[in-house]
Design a protein around this motif. Structure first.
Motif, mmCIF file in Angstrom:
data_model
loop_
_atom_site.group_PDB
_atom_site.id
_atom_site.type_symbol
_atom_site.label_atom_id
_atom_site.label_comp_id
_atom_site.label_asym_id
_atom_site.label_seq_id
_atom_site.Cartn_x
_atom_site.Cartn_y
_atom_site.Cartn_z
ATOM 1 N N TYR A 207 -6.024 1.160 7.596
ATOM 2 C CA TYR A 207 -5.414 1.466 6.302
ATOM 3 C C TYR A 207 -5.914 2.827 5.820
ATOM 4 C CZ TYR A 207 -4.439 -3.568 6.078
ATOM 5 O OH TYR A 207 -3.999 -4.844 6.333
ATOM 6 N N TYR A 208 -4.994 3.585 5.230
ATOM 7 C CA TYR A 208 -5.331 4.850 4.581
ATOM 8 C C TYR A 208 -4.907 4.742 3.128
ATOM 9 C CZ TYR A 208 -5.010 9.834 3.331
ATOM 10 O OH TYR A 208 -5.142 11.059 2.712
ATOM 11 N N ASN A 209 -5.878 4.801 2.222
ATOM 12 C CA ASN A 209 -5.594 4.589 0.801
ATOM 13 C C ASN A 209 -4.780 3.311 0.580
ATOM 14 O OD1 ASN A 209 -6.993 6.904 0.044
ATOM 15 N ND2 ASN A 209 -5.168 8.195 0.204
ATOM 16 N N GLU A 210 -5.222 2.255 1.277
ATOM 17 C CA GLU A 210 -4.695 0.895 1.154
ATOM 18 C C GLU A 210 -3.314 0.700 1.770
ATOM 19 O OE1 GLU A 210 -5.018 -0.393 -2.898
ATOM 20 O OE2 GLU A 210 -7.203 -0.161 -2.936
ATOM 21 N N THR A 211 -2.775 1.721 2.430
ATOM 22 C CA THR A 211 -1.483 1.602 3.108
ATOM 23 C C THR A 211 -1.704 1.555 4.615
ATOM 24 O OG1 THR A 211 -0.368 2.854 1.358
ATOM 25 C CG2 THR A 211 0.784 2.662 3.466
ATOM 26 N N PRO A 212 -1.116 0.564 5.321
ATOM 27 C CA PRO A 212 -1.257 0.530 6.780
ATOM 28 C C PRO A 212 -0.690 1.804 7.411
ATOM 29 C CG PRO A 212 -0.356 -1.539 5.951
ATOM 30 C CD PRO A 212 -0.337 -0.578 4.801
ATOM 31 N N LEU A 213 -1.414 2.329 8.396
ATOM 32 C CA LEU A 213 -0.976 3.590 9.008
ATOM 33 C C LEU A 213 0.414 3.486 9.612
ATOM 34 C CD1 LEU A 213 -4.026 5.257 10.803
ATOM 35 C CD2 LEU A 213 -3.215 5.519 8.468
#
Length: 203
Positions: free
Chosen positions: A55-61
């Motif tokens: 996750y990047y800033n709570e969003t899955p890559l």
């Protein structure tokens, strides 16, 4: 910033859970072949996990466009790439890739000072040594001012004294722009002096 959950990649990486904090310098250390560079590449989709999620800033890559991600999460490999003929060409190329305005001559010269590279802007990049090419790459990403810098042994070709000078200046500048630095390093000195968080990767 980054979270990894139940991540497996080939027979190299097996991480139950890991978090990397924003706005800090995180150093990845460990023996050769342990998977440090592999882990770094998982953070900008150059490697895709076989299992689990990053996750990047709570969003899955997997939900983030790769080009968009790599404009924000910018990576320098251990063997830096050259673009174009001159030092200036190479410094400007990152801004061109990220579709940002080109830097002024004063900005370019200041960046060369930050990375301790005393070369003319119209000098030929192919004539630079390995250590000089590494510093040129560091300058290129500094001009981009991305939210995240992924650095894979960015000063491995430098002597210890120069390495410490360059990284001190680079980290101060990058963090002054609000950047997060995630760095694979062979240098215990660099990790101890500048690593606000240290992650040890074991085989």
């Amino acid at each position: 910033m980054f979270q990894l959950e139940k991540v497996i990649f080939k027979n190299i990486i097996n991480i139950d859970r890991m978090e990397i904090s924003p706005h800090k310098t995180t150093c990845l250390i460990g023996e050769s072949g342990a998977g440090k560079s592999t882990l770094l590449k998982l953070l900008n989709k150059m490697n895709i996990p076989d299992e689990g999620k990053v996750y990047y800033n709570e969003t899955p890559l997997q939900e983030i466009d790769s080009v968009k991600l790599r404009r924000e999460v910018v990576m320098i490999s251990q063997t830096p790439l050259l673009f174009g003929d001159t030092v200036e060409d190479n410094l400007q190329k990152g801004l061109m890739f990220s579709e940002k305005p080109l830097a002024s001559r004063d900005e370019l010269m200041k960046t060369l000072e930050i990375v301790r590279l005393d070369k003319p802007l119209d000098g030929f990049a192919e004539r630079l040594s390995g250590g000089e090419r590494q510093r040129l790459s560091l300058g290129r990403v500094l001009l981009m001012k991305p939210p995240v810098y992924l650095l894979d042994e960015p000063t491995s070709a430098l002597d210890e004294e120069t390495e410490i000078e360059v990284m001190k200046s680079f980290i101060e500048t990058a963090k002054g722009h609000g950047g997060t630095i995630i760095m694979v390093t062979h240098s215990t000195n660099i990790a101890e002096q500048y690593g606000e968080e240290i992650i040890t990767i074991s085989k």
